[in-house]
Structure formats: C-alpha cells, structure tokens
Design a protein around this motif. Structure first.
Motif, mmCIF file in Angstrom:
data_model
loop_
_atom_site.group_PDB
_atom_site.id
_atom_site.type_symbol
_atom_site.label_atom_id
_atom_site.label_comp_id
_atom_site.label_asym_id
_atom_site.label_seq_id
_atom_site.Cartn_x
_atom_site.Cartn_y
_atom_site.Cartn_z
ATOM 1 N N UNK A 26 0.837 -1.199 0.000
ATOM 2 C CA UNK A 26 0.000 0.000 0.000
ATOM 3 C C UNK A 26 0.872 1.249 0.000
ATOM 4 N N UNK A 27 0.485 2.223 -0.802
ATOM 5 C CA UNK A 27 1.271 3.441 -0.933
ATOM 6 C C UNK A 27 1.126 4.331 0.287
ATOM 7 N N UNK A 28 2.245 4.965 0.679
ATOM 8 C CA UNK A 28 2.232 5.932 1.773
ATOM 9 C C UNK A 28 2.911 7.226 1.361
ATOM 10 N N UNK A 29 3.187 7.388 0.062
ATOM 11 C CA UNK A 29 3.862 8.584 -0.441
ATOM 12 C C UNK A 29 3.360 8.882 -1.846
ATOM 13 N N UNK A 30 3.269 10.163 -2.206
ATOM 14 C CA UNK A 30 2.771 10.514 -3.548
ATOM 15 C C UNK A 30 3.604 9.904 -4.669
ATOM 16 N N UNK A 31 4.919 9.817 -4.465
ATOM 17 C CA UNK A 31 5.770 9.253 -5.506
ATOM 18 C C UNK A 31 5.437 7.814 -5.809
ATOM 19 N N UNK A 32 5.196 7.036 -4.768
ATOM 20 C CA UNK A 32 4.875 5.627 -4.991
ATOM 21 C C UNK A 32 3.491 5.472 -5.597
ATOM 22 N N UNK A 191 12.594 1.161 0.485
ATOM 23 C CA UNK A 191 11.371 1.048 1.294
ATOM 24 C C UNK A 191 10.197 1.138 0.329
ATOM 25 N N UNK A 192 9.590 0.013 -0.048
ATOM 26 C CA UNK A 192 8.570 0.014 -1.110
ATOM 27 C C UNK A 192 7.395 0.946 -0.868
ATOM 28 N N UNK A 193 6.828 0.972 0.341
ATOM 29 C CA UNK A 193 5.629 1.771 0.592
ATOM 30 C C UNK A 193 5.869 3.264 0.423
ATOM 31 N N UNK A 194 7.118 3.703 0.581
ATOM 32 C CA UNK A 194 7.466 5.109 0.402
ATOM 33 C C UNK A 194 8.049 5.386 -0.975
ATOM 34 N N UNK A 195 8.131 4.370 -1.821
ATOM 35 C CA UNK A 195 8.662 4.551 -3.170
ATOM 36 C C UNK A 195 10.144 4.852 -3.183
ATOM 37 N N UNK A 218 6.987 1.529 8.135
ATOM 38 C CA UNK A 218 7.201 1.040 6.777
ATOM 39 C C UNK A 218 8.523 0.280 6.718
ATOM 40 N N UNK A 219 8.451 -0.924 6.199
ATOM 41 C CA UNK A 219 9.604 -1.819 6.219
ATOM 42 C C UNK A 219 10.238 -1.941 4.843
ATOM 43 N N UNK A 220 11.544 -2.090 4.848
ATOM 44 C CA UNK A 220 12.286 -2.303 3.618
ATOM 45 C C UNK A 220 13.538 -3.107 3.908
ATOM 46 N N UNK A 235 15.308 -2.332 7.003
ATOM 47 C CA UNK A 235 15.047 -0.910 7.225
ATOM 48 C C UNK A 235 13.641 -0.779 7.805
ATOM 49 N N UNK A 236 13.510 0.002 8.858
ATOM 50 C CA UNK A 236 12.193 0.284 9.441
ATOM 51 C C UNK A 236 12.055 1.792 9.603
ATOM 52 N N UNK A 237 11.112 2.377 8.861
ATOM 53 C CA UNK A 237 10.859 3.815 8.919
ATOM 54 C C UNK A 237 9.536 4.036 9.643
ATOM 55 N N UNK A 238 9.588 4.797 10.722
ATOM 56 C CA UNK A 238 8.380 5.079 11.502
ATOM 57 C C UNK A 238 7.952 6.528 11.270
ATOM 58 N N UNK A 239 6.799 6.712 10.630
ATOM 59 C CA UNK A 239 6.252 8.043 10.379
ATOM 60 C C UNK A 239 5.266 8.390 11.490
#
Length: 253
Positions: A26-32, A191-195, A218-220, A235-239
């Motif tokens: 699932x997308x979490x960024x406009x770029x993705x 990180x796929x969900x953030x593109x 978001x995991x990558x 990679x784990x990015x926490x927004x």
C-alpha cells in the motif's frame, strides 16, 4: 453491518512484505502512488497489445494454413498500408508511455526546500542514520545505528528479518530529504511503501526526497547484494505526527 463499519474505520495497511506476495504494498507517499498508477497504465497497453498480437497469430494459423489455402500468394511481396500501420502504431504507443514516464521521473527527482535532511550510511551489515539539522548544546547531532533484531529477541507482533532496534523516525506531511552513501561496499536503501530505492555507493552521495502521507511503520531491506549478511540488514521507517516527532527529538538529547 457492524463488522463492515469496524473494518472501514480501522484500515489495515500492507506496509510490509507478505509471503508469496505478487502485488504492490500500500502506498504511503505521492511518488509511490504515481509509480503504481504508471505501472497500471502501462499494464493496460501491454494487455491490449498482447491480446491483439495473439489474436492475429491465431487467425493466421487457423484461417491461412496449408489445408485451407494450399496455393501460396508468391507474388504478394509487400503492402504499403500494412507496413505503415505496424510502424506507426508502436511509435504512438511508445510516445503514450514516454510522456507520463518522464513526467513522473522529473517530479520524483526534484528536491524542493526539504523540511528535514537525514544522512543514511550503509555498512556491512547495518544502517547508520544522522539528523544533522538538530544539534545539541554540546554541538553534537542525533546519530545512531540500526541493527536487525535477532529472531530469539523478537516480541509479539514484530516481524522476523524486518524489525530493527532503532527505527528511522520521520514526521508526516513534511518534505524529507535522504542523503545516502556506503561505508564499505554498494548497498541499496529501499522502502517500497514510500517509493524509495536508492543506491548507497562508497565515495558518492545520492539524494532523494519524499513525503510520508500517513503515520505508520514502513519496512524495507537492502536491495543490492553486499555480502554474506545482505539479507539481514532491514530498514524500518516510523512516520509519526509532528508533535510526536518533536517529543522523540527531545528524548534523543
């Protein structure tokens, strides 16, 4: 009806890879979101072209075989109209694909006044992060290393081979710029969900900007073979919301 309302108000996002997953996260960024839209648009062209080509081949094989047409038209050398069609049509299809592709490429490549800049360094086999925009009274910036949590130390709800001891924390709805490099060999921050997918090359700085549209984790993983433990540097990015991000910043000093 109650179950439907519960699911509607409590959306479960797919922000981590699943076993045998075929589709996108699932997308979490406009770029993705733009990447997924472009993929679906090109997929439509591929389906139309594929169906057309197979229909033509099947028709030729079925209607013009040696049993139904034993006499070959040996004097039919070429057809001008047909050659124009199969030359111009692919050119038009390529143009229709090229315009949205270049548009999205230039949009994603542009870095406009980032709110936050984070330095990312890939090591064998862990990640280092530095928030150089925030400096303490001692003149030191926030920096830490991020290692994968061993399977024996995982807690309930954590992902095997994906969760880390220190997550990369970012605020939502802010322009984030990542500056990445490698300390030893080539890594890839993905990180796929953030593109995001950016090569970390030793001696070179690469940058990318993105916006996290919603809170979440978001995991990558490293997407460049970098050694024997390549598959164990996730990679784990926490927004988080801006207020929560400020609280996290305060806790780091």
């Amino acid at each position: 009806m109650t179950q439907f309302l519960y699911l509607f108000n409590n959306i479960i996002w797919n922000d981590a890879a699943e076993p045998w997953q075929i589709g996108f996260q699932d997308s979490a960024a406009p770029g993705f979101t733009g990447l997924v839209t472009l993929h679906n648009s090109i997929g439509f062209y591929l389906i139309v072209i594929g169906v057309s080509v197979f229909w033509i081949l099947f028709s030729l094989i079925y209607y013009y075989n040696s049993n139904k047409h034993p006499i070959a038209h040996k004097y039919l050398n070429h057809g001008t109209v047909l050659e124009l069609v199969w030359t111009i049509t692919p050119a038009l299809v390529l143009i229709a694909i090229a315009f949205p592709s270049f548009r999205l490429l230039y949009i994603m490549d542009e870095v406009i006044s980032p709110t936050l800049t984070i330095k990312v360094v890939g090591h064998q086999w862990y990640w280092s992060y530095e928030y150089s925009d925030f400096i303490s009274e001692d003149g030191e910036s926030i920096d830490f290393d991020s290692y994968m949590i061993p399977e024996s130390d995982l807690e309930l709800g954590q992902f095997r081979l994906l969760d880390v001891d220190n997550r990369l924390v970012i605020p939502v709805d802010c322009h984030i710029r990542l500056i990445v490099t490698g300390a030893d060999v080539i890594h890839s921050f993905a990180v796929p969900s953030l593109g995001l997918k950016l090569d970390c090359v030793p001696g070179r700085l690469n940058q990318v900007s993105f916006i996290a549209e919603r809170p979440g984790i978001f995991y990558g993983q490293c997407s460049e073979i970098c050694g024997v433990w390549h598959g164990f540097m996730p990679i784990a990015v926490e927004a988080v919301e801006s207020n929560d991000f400020l609280v996290w910043l305060d806790s780091q000093f």
